[in-house]
Scaffold this motif. Structure first.
Motif, PDB file in Angstrom:
ATOM      1  N   GLU A  18      -6.954   0.921  -5.894  1.00 38.94           N
ATOM      2  CA  GLU A  18      -8.366   1.285  -6.091  1.00 38.94           C
ATOM      3  C   GLU A  18      -8.954   2.189  -5.012  1.00 38.94           C
ATOM      4  O   GLU A  18      -9.894   2.912  -5.257  1.00 38.94           O
ATOM      5  CB  GLU A  18      -9.269   0.029  -6.135  1.00 38.94           C
ATOM      6  N   ARG A  19      -8.422   2.102  -3.781  1.00 35.69           N
ATOM      7  CA  ARG A  19      -8.998   2.849  -2.669  1.00 35.69           C
ATOM      8  C   ARG A  19      -7.916   3.536  -1.857  1.00 35.69           C
ATOM      9  O   ARG A  19      -6.892   2.929  -1.563  1.00 35.69           O
ATOM     10  CB  ARG A  19      -9.703   1.890  -1.697  1.00 35.69           C
ATOM     11  N   CYS A  20      -8.208   4.763  -1.453  1.00 36.69           N
ATOM     12  CA  CYS A  20      -7.298   5.454  -0.532  1.00 36.69           C
ATOM     13  C   CYS A  20      -8.075   5.876   0.704  1.00 36.69           C
ATOM     14  O   CYS A  20      -9.118   6.517   0.612  1.00 36.69           O
ATOM     15  CB  CYS A  20      -6.665   6.679  -1.178  1.00 36.69           C
ATOM     16  N   TYR A  21      -7.554   5.474   1.853  1.00 42.67           N
ATOM     17  CA  TYR A  21      -8.155   5.842   3.132  1.00 42.67           C
ATOM     18  C   TYR A  21      -7.388   7.015   3.713  1.00 42.67           C
ATOM     19  O   TYR A  21      -6.152   6.986   3.793  1.00 42.67           O
ATOM     20  CB  TYR A  21      -8.106   4.664   4.099  1.00 42.67           C
ATOM     21  N   SER A  43      -1.616  15.433  11.060  1.00 46.56           N
ATOM     22  CA  SER A  43      -3.074  15.605  10.977  1.00 46.56           C
ATOM     23  C   SER A  43      -3.730  14.465  10.214  1.00 46.56           C
ATOM     24  O   SER A  43      -4.885  14.137  10.461  1.00 46.56           O
ATOM     25  CB  SER A  43      -3.413  16.900  10.230  1.00 46.56           C
ATOM     26  N   LEU A  44      -2.994  13.921   9.240  1.00 52.51           N
ATOM     27  CA  LEU A  44      -3.607  12.976   8.311  1.00 52.51           C
ATOM     28  C   LEU A  44      -2.635  11.853   7.978  1.00 52.51           C
ATOM     29  O   LEU A  44      -1.451  12.099   7.752  1.00 52.51           O
ATOM     30  CB  LEU A  44      -3.967  13.732   7.020  1.00 52.51           C
ATOM     31  N   LEU A  45      -3.146  10.632   7.964  1.00 49.56           N
ATOM     32  CA  LEU A  45      -2.383   9.460   7.514  1.00 49.56           C
ATOM     33  C   LEU A  45      -3.105   8.911   6.299  1.00 49.56           C
ATOM     34  O   LEU A  45      -4.302   8.642   6.351  1.00 49.56           O
ATOM     35  CB  LEU A  45      -2.327   8.401   8.623  1.00 49.56           C
ATOM     36  N   GLN A  46      -2.379   8.797   5.171  1.00 48.26           N
ATOM     37  CA  GLN A  46      -2.973   8.271   3.951  1.00 48.26           C
ATOM     38  C   GLN A  46      -2.412   6.884   3.665  1.00 48.26           C
ATOM     39  O   GLN A  46      -1.192   6.704   3.633  1.00 48.26           O
ATOM     40  CB  GLN A  46      -2.653   9.162   2.747  1.00 48.26           C
ATOM     41  N   LEU A  47      -3.294   5.927   3.442  1.00 47.36           N
ATOM     42  CA  LEU A  47      -2.901   4.564   3.070  1.00 47.36           C
ATOM     43  C   LEU A  47      -3.731   4.179   1.853  1.00 47.36           C
ATOM     44  O   LEU A  47      -4.960   4.240   1.887  1.00 47.36           O
ATOM     45  CB  LEU A  47      -3.150   3.597   4.235  1.00 47.36           C
ATOM     46  N   SER A  48      -3.041   3.780   0.767  1.00 44.10           N
ATOM     47  CA  SER A  48      -3.743   3.583  -0.495  1.00 44.10           C
ATOM     48  C   SER A  48      -3.409   2.276  -1.191  1.00 44.10           C
ATOM     49  O   SER A  48      -2.240   1.890  -1.284  1.00 44.10           O
ATOM     50  CB  SER A  48      -3.392   4.747  -1.443  1.00 44.10           C
ATOM     51  N   ILE A  81       0.844  -1.194   0.000  1.00 40.41           N
ATOM     52  CA  ILE A  81       0.000   0.000   0.000  1.00 40.41           C
ATOM     53  C   ILE A  81       0.880   1.246   0.000  1.00 40.41           C
ATOM     54  O   ILE A  81       1.990   1.244   0.524  1.00 40.41           O
ATOM     55  CB  ILE A  81      -0.970   0.035   1.214  1.00 40.41           C
ATOM     56  N   GLY A  82       0.373   2.299  -0.618  1.00 43.42           N
ATOM     57  CA  GLY A  82       1.058   3.584  -0.582  1.00 43.42           C
ATOM     58  C   GLY A  82       0.847   4.234   0.775  1.00 43.42           C
ATOM     59  O   GLY A  82      -0.209   4.066   1.394  1.00 43.42           O
ATOM     60  N   PHE A  83       1.848   4.977   1.243  1.00 45.27           N
ATOM     61  CA  PHE A  83       1.849   5.544   2.594  1.00 45.27           C
ATOM     62  C   PHE A  83       2.328   6.986   2.554  1.00 45.27           C
ATOM     63  O   PHE A  83       3.313   7.306   1.879  1.00 45.27           O
ATOM     64  CB  PHE A  83       2.795   4.689   3.455  1.00 45.27           C
ATOM     65  N   ASP A  84       1.625   7.856   3.271  1.00 49.59           N
ATOM     66  CA  ASP A  84       2.067   9.247   3.394  1.00 49.59           C
ATOM     67  C   ASP A  84       1.359   9.875   4.591  1.00 49.59           C
ATOM     68  O   ASP A  84       0.384   9.318   5.103  1.00 49.59           O
ATOM     69  CB  ASP A  84       1.735  10.032   2.113  1.00 49.59           C
ATOM     70  N   THR A  85       1.853  11.009   5.038  1.00 45.20           N
ATOM     71  CA  THR A  85       1.175  11.772   6.087  1.00 45.20           C
ATOM     72  C   THR A  85       1.159  13.243   5.689  1.00 45.20           C
ATOM     73  O   THR A  85       1.967  13.679   4.860  1.00 45.20           O
ATOM     74  CB  THR A  85       1.872  11.643   7.472  1.00 45.20           C
ATOM     75  N   GLU A  86       0.247  13.985   6.282  1.00 49.56           N
ATOM     76  CA  GLU A  86       0.201  15.442   6.106  1.00 49.56           C
ATOM     77  C   GLU A  86       0.144  16.077   7.483  1.00 49.56           C
ATOM     78  O   GLU A  86      -0.492  15.546   8.404  1.00 49.56           O
ATOM     79  CB  GLU A  86      -1.036  15.875   5.306  1.00 49.56           C
ATOM     80  N   THR A  87       0.804  17.216   7.606  1.00 43.17           N
ATOM     81  CA  THR A  87       0.831  17.973   8.853  1.00 43.17           C
ATOM     82  C   THR A  87       0.483  19.417   8.542  1.00 43.17           C
ATOM     83  O   THR A  87       0.942  19.952   7.525  1.00 43.17           O
ATOM     84  CB  THR A  87       2.236  17.886   9.496  1.00 43.17           C
TER      85      THR A  87
END
Length: 195
Positions: free
Chosen positions: A76-79, A68-73, A49-55
């Motif tokens: 087909e779907r990104c949470y 603030s945000l953790l992205q896991l993708s 899965i793809g992984f990133d964060t935003e602050t």
């Protein structure tokens, strides 16, 4: 079959002319703890899965904010996990600690440092594209430039300095955040194909 070769560097002008990379899948915002388990169930079924964060950015010296945000993708779907609204609860921790699920990102160490400020966990299964691309002679380390070289697509950074703690995230913020995590997965898959 010989290994595909990539250019080592790309300038900003060339990058700007490339078509934009844009996540076309489903974006699912997670801002209540009862949504986390189901999201983690889906993500734990993926091999990578793809992984990133935003602050939230700080424009004052000495002032910084928590992730603030953790992205896991998947493809087909990104949470998008709004960590300013929910805790880094056990199902998420277990996912971040699972060595069998590869989590692909750029500057993974920086993102993990931010997450460790929220809660301690023993991360496993992380792949940092910044190290991986060296094998192909790629010298660029930003996600934008790695995407340009490997995928021939540019990643927009227009929303990077927006407020990730605002009460609602705009469609543009959500698309930007999802694209960042998804593009990491795309770069990884493309490089693996050309090993």
């Amino acid at each position: 079959m010989s290994k595909k070769t990539y250019i080592a560097k790309i300038d900003n002008e060339t990058t700007a002319k490339l078509p934009a990379a844009e996540f076309g899948g489903r974006i699912i915002l997670i801002d209540r703890e009862e949504q986390v388990a189901e999201a983690c169930r889906y993500l734990s079924e993926q091999p990578a899965i793809g992984f990133d964060t935003e602050t939230r950015p700080s424009f004052r010296a000495g002032v910084s904010f928590r992730v603030s945000l953790l992205q896991l993708s998947s493809e087909e779907r990104c949470y998008l996990f709004r960590l300013n609204k929910i805790a880094l609860i056990r199902p998420l921790q277990k996912l971040l600690e699972n060595p069998r699920i590869l989590k692909i990102g750029a500057d993974v160490g920086g993102d993990l440092r931010g997450l460790h400020q929220l809660r301690h966990f023993r991360e496993a299964g992380f792949v940092d594209l910044q190290s991986m691309v060296e094998e192909w002679g790629i010298e660029e380390k930003s996600l934008r430039k790695m995407s340009a070289i490997v995928l021939g697509q540019r990643v927009s950074k227009a929303q990077r300095l927006s407020n990730w703690e605002s009460s609602t995230l705009t469609d543009k913020q959500q698309l930007y955040a999802a694209t960042d995590a998804w593009v990491s997965l795309c770069i990884y898959n493309e490089l693996r194909k050309n090993q």
